[in-house]
Motif scaffolding. Sequence first.
Motif, mmCIF file in Angstrom:
data_model
loop_
_atom_site.group_PDB
_atom_site.id
_atom_site.type_symbol
_atom_site.label_atom_id
_atom_site.label_comp_id
_atom_site.label_asym_id
_atom_site.label_seq_id
_atom_site.Cartn_x
_atom_site.Cartn_y
_atom_site.Cartn_z
ATOM 1 N N TRP A 89 10.364 -5.717 3.680
ATOM 2 C CA TRP A 89 9.939 -4.960 2.509
ATOM 3 C C TRP A 89 8.609 -5.523 2.014
ATOM 4 N N THR A 90 7.790 -4.660 1.403
ATOM 5 C CA THR A 90 6.542 -5.095 0.784
ATOM 6 C C THR A 90 6.503 -4.609 -0.652
ATOM 7 N N ALA A 91 6.159 -5.515 -1.558
ATOM 8 C CA ALA A 91 5.987 -5.168 -2.970
ATOM 9 C C ALA A 91 4.518 -5.307 -3.308
ATOM 10 N N THR A 92 3.938 -4.249 -3.840
ATOM 11 C CA THR A 92 2.522 -4.240 -4.197
ATOM 12 C C THR A 92 2.385 -3.847 -5.656
ATOM 13 N N ALA A 93 1.684 -4.681 -6.419
ATOM 14 C CA ALA A 93 1.455 -4.379 -7.832
ATOM 15 C C ALA A 93 0.003 -3.999 -8.043
#
Length: 199
Positions: A89-93
């Motif tokens: 998974w990738t979380a990008t803010a």
Amino acid sequence: MKSARALALATGMLGALLCAACAADPEAAPPEISVGAVDGTDAVLAVVRGEGAVTLYVCGGASSYATMTRWFEGPEDPSGAFSIESGGWTATADPGGESGRLRTPDGAELAFRARPAARGSIEGLYAADDGGCRTGAVVFTPEGAESPALQGTWCAVGDRFAQVTPLRPLSALDRRGIQVQVELDGARKNLLVTPLGRP
């Protein structure tokens, strides 16, 4: 999650470093804590930022605690933006850190939004190490509600997950943390989850 143990250790180290930094320099800015939700799901999240590092915990709800729950940790851009990975998974803010996206291993994208935890409240991110994994809990005040709620997930090596519930009303929080309970194979287990990022 294959990397549950590594993520638990990394997150624990980050929490310890954040607390140590506050103790070593009383004038250092306290970590920033945000809480929020993942659009179109029953998952909530909490973000702790400080010293150029960020910890993000996504906690699934009744329909998703076994599939969406995960810890992310990594560096943060001075703008508040970040891009960190966990188990595919990738979380990008976005800059400012108040919105972003989760990208799943199959390429789906889920938007999330966050807001600063209310000052002087118990909103924030709580955790406890157990079963070779890190149990997490997000305390937040739902929109329109007068009192906070807790959503948490217990995990263990071997991709075992279960929801946790507080043992007492959240208003009864003491300096140690929050007592929660998890039901495992018909037996109940109590844990103390303690705040991450609080001085």
